[in-house]
Structure formats: structure tokens, C-alpha cells
Design an enzyme around this catalytic site. Structure first.
Site, mmCIF file in Angstrom:
data_model
loop_
_atom_site.group_PDB
_atom_site.id
_atom_site.type_symbol
_atom_site.label_atom_id
_atom_site.label_comp_id
_atom_site.label_asym_id
_atom_site.label_seq_id
_atom_site.Cartn_x
_atom_site.Cartn_y
_atom_site.Cartn_z
ATOM 1 N N HIS A 123 0.870 -1.187 0.000
ATOM 2 C CA HIS A 123 0.000 0.000 0.000
ATOM 3 C C HIS A 123 0.905 1.235 0.000
ATOM 4 O O HIS A 123 2.019 1.194 0.534
ATOM 5 C CB HIS A 123 -0.833 -0.052 1.281
ATOM 6 C CG HIS A 123 -1.917 0.962 1.404
ATOM 7 N ND1 HIS A 123 -1.683 2.259 1.754
ATOM 8 C CD2 HIS A 123 -3.266 0.856 1.241
ATOM 9 C CE1 HIS A 123 -2.828 2.914 1.813
ATOM 10 N NE2 HIS A 123 -3.805 2.090 1.504
ATOM 11 N N ASP A 200 2.827 -4.514 7.976
ATOM 12 C CA ASP A 200 1.610 -3.729 7.787
ATOM 13 C C ASP A 200 0.430 -4.687 7.905
ATOM 14 O O ASP A 200 0.150 -5.456 6.983
ATOM 15 C CB ASP A 200 1.661 -3.049 6.411
ATOM 16 C CG ASP A 200 0.337 -2.405 6.030
ATOM 17 O OD1 ASP A 200 -0.641 -2.519 6.792
ATOM 18 O OD2 ASP A 200 0.289 -1.800 4.939
ATOM 19 N N GLN A 203 -4.770 -5.053 6.618
ATOM 20 C CA GLN A 203 -5.732 -5.942 5.976
ATOM 21 C C GLN A 203 -5.732 -7.327 6.628
ATOM 22 O O GLN A 203 -6.353 -8.247 6.112
ATOM 23 C CB GLN A 203 -5.426 -6.006 4.466
ATOM 24 C CG GLN A 203 -6.412 -6.780 3.612
ATOM 25 C CD GLN A 203 -7.834 -6.266 3.718
ATOM 26 O OE1 GLN A 203 -8.059 -5.054 3.754
ATOM 27 N NE2 GLN A 203 -8.809 -7.159 3.785
ATOM 28 N N LYS A 226 -10.722 -0.698 10.004
ATOM 29 C CA LYS A 226 -10.841 -1.933 9.222
ATOM 30 C C LYS A 226 -11.063 -3.140 10.123
ATOM 31 O O LYS A 226 -11.090 -4.273 9.666
ATOM 32 C CB LYS A 226 -9.608 -2.110 8.334
ATOM 33 C CG LYS A 226 -9.586 -1.025 7.250
ATOM 34 C CD LYS A 226 -8.453 -1.133 6.255
ATOM 35 C CE LYS A 226 -8.301 -2.477 5.638
ATOM 36 N NZ LYS A 226 -7.607 -2.414 4.345
ATOM 37 N N CYS A 364 -4.731 2.148 -3.771
ATOM 38 C CA CYS A 364 -3.522 2.703 -3.119
ATOM 39 C C CYS A 364 -2.318 1.788 -3.289
ATOM 40 O O CYS A 364 -1.475 1.689 -2.390
ATOM 41 C CB CYS A 364 -3.758 3.004 -1.643
ATOM 42 S SG CYS A 364 -4.986 4.277 -1.364
HETATM 43 N N1 PMP Z 1 -1.964 -0.857 4.397
HETATM 44 C C1 PMP Z 1 -2.920 -1.662 3.965
HETATM 45 C C2 PMP Z 1 -2.574 -3.069 3.538
HETATM 46 C C3 PMP Z 1 -4.240 -1.210 3.919
HETATM 47 O O1 PMP Z 1 -5.210 -2.031 3.496
HETATM 48 C C4 PMP Z 1 -4.548 0.098 4.356
HETATM 49 C C5 PMP Z 1 -5.963 0.629 4.325
HETATM 50 N N2 PMP Z 1 -6.681 0.341 3.162
HETATM 51 C C6 PMP Z 1 -3.509 0.910 4.794
HETATM 52 C C7 PMP Z 1 -2.237 0.395 4.817
HETATM 53 C C8 PMP Z 1 -3.726 2.317 5.257
HETATM 54 O O2 PMP Z 1 -4.550 2.341 6.355
HETATM 55 P P1 PMP Z 1 -5.159 3.733 6.887
HETATM 56 O O3 PMP Z 1 -5.671 4.463 5.675
HETATM 57 O O4 PMP Z 1 -6.242 3.308 7.803
HETATM 58 O O5 PMP Z 1 -4.052 4.464 7.563
#
Ligand code: PMP
Length: 408
Positions: A123, A200, A203, A226, A364
Site C-alpha cells: 500500500h 503492515d 488488511q 478496518k 492505493c
Molecule cells: N496498508 C494496507 C494493507 C491497507 O489495506 C490500508 C488501508 N486500506 C492501509 C495500509 C492504510 O490504512 P489507513 O488508511 O487506515 O491508515
């Protein structure tokens, strides 16, 4: 099949009962954010009705009470991640803030020529903070290749690890493809090379049990929203021995031991990284969300979502002109796909007219999309409340779009 897929937990989520575009809502955008169970909504109301005060500074009863709830929530995160100590848990605004915290605190020790190694499926929040850090320090950001099936190329990962590698950053589960990475092995390889390992978990945490001690990672980041909790709150696990040596990032109240114009000293533990009035309510309500998933059991949640993914994958592949992006052997809860002759955004718009919420775009993860030579995908992402009717609505919507476009 073993009969229709039902979710015993869907009734816990009030929003699922509201019609969208006069249709039953099929919410399949859980990779973007999850809906909230009544227990979480009630915890928010209870906090502001019964327990609101600032923490760590008041002598009065209500402040003590709010502080106790805040520290209990920290302990819920410890339980969720199986961290050794609640003092290993820093509350942050979410995954993005957690990774930026590491980049701005631990990252102060980087020197020109040091290297950070991530994967090609990260991401943006596990790429851009490292790019900013490299621009400041002269360090170099590398990334390991992704295979055609959307898995990390382990040989390339090993080849890129070297004595200059200071940190490895890897998604536990890819939000774009659903690929589950072999994190314990990647951490072991990172440590063998003398690097730290950041995972990270944005997910991952809501979809399967996580054990930071079994993974042996040094940092683990995730977001509350999430995990059936609120936005604007998340956490970072930091290995205790590393936490002790990290410099602060944001300065202000609550993160200090003493302040004078000659110089200041810092609080120990997670408080050093929680400057200012934190998201007290959010932390406590995230604790309620953690209680919610732990009461169900993450093994059961994982099994339910695996059944949904298997069924959805089978049904979608029966359709003409549907291509999956990401066919890893080990996947969790995410179906990324393309439909011949229909742009993902058009597909998303047509599905929406029938109350089916998916995401279309790069998720993203633009470098990952570039790797596959595509601008984006359509993505259905599952949560514990999804059921067979959601899959029926998805499949019917894709058929409808194909008829509208005259492509099948
Ligand atoms: N890493 C991953 C794998 C994600 O799925 C997400 C959220 N979609 C993020 C980072 C970023 O999370 P946040 O926008 O809640 O900071």
C-alpha cells in the site's frame, strides 16, 4: 457447496438493514473500511455519556476512570496481537500514522547508503513514508518483485537483502489482491541479514489471528476502522527492547518527563509517542471492537471469509470474460478482477445501481497495478457479515453490466 452461505453476525450491524438505491445493500468494500456492530456504536455512546474526561493528568475521579479505560483498551490491543506487554502498544491515528511514526523515530538513525526493502505489493502507506525518509537521509528504498500470480518472489526478496538493509517492510495481507505473505519467514530472513522487520497488518487483523511473538516482527501496524472500530485510531506494536531506544517524533504535552528551557526529557514507553490529548474515545471504542471479534473468534471469522472467497471465486470464474488479478495459493478475503470490455469504474457504477458496493481503482497500490500493466481492478472484499446473497448480487450485477455493454 454445503448450502447457502449465511452469516450469524450480520444482524449485529444496523447499517446493513438500510436500503441503498432502494435495494438490499451488499457491502463488499471492506478493504476500504468495515461497518460497525451495535456493540461498538453503543460503546461510543457509553463513553461520551458516562466516562469522558482527559487522561493521565487529572486528580479527579472521572479522569482516573477515563485513564483506566484507555489503558484497558491498550491491553485489548496487546491481547489481539499477542504482544508480551501492553507497554509495547502505541496508540496512533491508524496504519499510515504508525508507519510514519517508525519512519520518523527509528528512521532518524539512517545514514546515506542504508537500505529499506519493501515488496512490490505494498500500500502507498508502506512506500511513501520510506521515500520521504530516504530523501531526508540519503538511504535507498528497494522493492522485491511480485510474480504473475501476485505473490512475493522470494528469490528476489532474498537477493535484495544485504548487509546494508536496515529494515524490511511487508504487508501481512495485500489489500489489493488478498495475497497472504509468509511473514514469519520474511522476518526470519530480515533478522538473518541484520535488519528489523515491520509488518503492515491493516488488511490482516480483522481476518485471522495475529501473533506478533510467533511472527517475531519488530513493528506491527494496523487501523481500527478496518477492524469494525472507528476511524482516526489505530496502533503500532513495537518490540520492547526497541521501544526503549526510540527518540520521540511529535513533541508536546503527555510525552515528556520534564520540560525546561535548558532542555526536556521524555516519558518512557508508549507515552513518549502519544503527544497531546490522544484519541481517548477512539481507543476505548476500538477496544470494544477488539472484544467483539475476539468473542466471535478470529479462527471462525477466517473460516467464514475463506468460504465466501472460495464461493465467489468459483462463481465469478464461471462467467465469460472475467479474469482474476491475484491467484496466490494463500489468499484472504479479497477478490480483485477485470471484466473484458468493461472499465472497472463503469462496472462499479453499474453494480452500485443495484446496491452492490465494491471498489474500483488502484487500491492505493499503484506500483502493483503497474506491475500488472493495468490502471486498476474491480475489488470485492469480504467481512464477517457477508453472505451468499452478497455473492449472488455481485454475480448478477456483473452479468447485467456485460449485457448492458454487449460484451457477453
Ligand atoms: N496498508 C494496507 C494493507 C491497507 O489495506 C490500508 C488501508 N486500506 C492501509 C495500509 C492504510 O490504512 P489507513 O488508511 O487506515 O491508515
Amino acid at each position: 457447496g454445503e448450502g447457502p452461505l449465511v452469516s450469524p453476525w450480520a444482524a449485529d450491524f444496523p447499517i446493513l438493514a438500510r436500503p441503498v438505491r432502494k435495494r438490499r445493500l451488499a457491502y463488499l468494500d471492506n478493504g476500504a473500511t468495515t461497518q460497525k456492530p451495535r456493540a461498538v456504536i453503543q460503546a461510543m455512546e457509553a463513553f461520551y455519556e458516562q466516562s469522558n474526561a482527559n487522561i493521565h493528568r487529572g486528580v479527579h475521579w472521572l479522569s482516573q476512570h477515563a485513564t483506566d479505560l484507555y489503558e484497558q483498551a491498550r491491553d485489548r490491543v496487546r491481547v489481539l496481537l499477542n504482544a508480551p506487554d501492553s507497554q509495547d502498544i502505541v496508540f496512533t491515528a491508524g496504519t499510515t500514522a504508525s508507519i510514519n511514526l517508525v519512519a520518523q523515530t527509528w528512521g532518524q538513525s539512517l545514514r546515506p547508503g542504508d537500505e529499506i526493502l519493501v515488496t512490490g505489493m505494498e500500500h502507498h502507506s508502506n512506500i511513501v513514508p520510506w521515500q520521504l525518509l530516504c530523501a531526508r537521509t540519503g538511504a535507498v528504498l528497494r522493492h522485491a518483485r511480485i510474480t504473475d500470480s501476485g505473490e512475493l518472489d522470494l528469490d528476489d526478496f532474498r537477493a535484495q537483502l544485504n548487509p546494508r538493509t536496515r529494515l524490511v517492510g511487508v504487508a501481512h495481507v495485500s489489500n489489493a489482491l488478498g495475497t497472504v505473505n509468509p511473514v514469519a519467514e520474511l522476518v526470519r530472513l530480515a533478522h538473518e541479514a541484520g535488519a528489523l522487520a515491520l509488518v503492515d497488518g491493516a488488511q490482516a487483523v480483522a481476518h485471522a489471528p495475529v501473533d506478533v511473538q510467533a511472527l517475531d516482527c519488530d513493528f506491527y501496524a494496523f487501523s481500527g476502522h478496518k477492524l469494525y472500530g472507528p476511524t482516526g485510531i489505530g496502533a503500532l506494536y513495537v518490540r520492547g527492547s526497541i521501544m526503549a531506544g526510540l527518540p520521540p517524533w511529535q513533541g508536546g504535552g503527555d510525552m515528556i518527563r520534564t520540560v525546561s528551557f535548558e532542555g526536556s526529557t521524555w516519558a518512557d514507553g508508549p507515552q513518549r509517542f502519544e503527544a497531546g490529548t490522544p484519541n481517548i474515545g477512539g481507543s476505548i471504542v476500538m477496544g470494544a471492537a477488539i472484544d467483539y471479534v475476539l468473542a466471535i473468534g478470529l479462527e471462525r471469522i477466517a473460516a467464514h471469509e475463506a468460504a465466501l472467497l472460495a464461493e465467489a471465486t468459483e462463481r465469478m470464474l464461471e462467467l465469460p470474460g472475467v479474469r482474476l488479478v491475484g491467484t496466490a495459493a494463500h489468499k484472504a478475503g479479497i477478490l480483485s478482477f477485470l471484466v473484458d470490455g468493461i472499465h472497472p469504474h463503469d462496472l462499479g457504477t453499474i453494480l452500485d445501481t443495484d446496491g452492490v458496493a465494491i471498489r474500483a481503482g488502484h487500491h492505493c497500490a499503484m506500483p502493483l497495478m503497474s506491475r500488472f500493466g493495468i490502471p486498476g481492478t474491480a475489488r470485492a472484499s469480504f467481512a464477517l457479515y457477508n453472505d451468499g446473497r452478497d455473492i449472488d448480487a455481485l454475480v448478477a450485477g456483473v452479468r447485467k453490466a456485460q449485457k448492458l455493454f454487449g460484451v457477453a
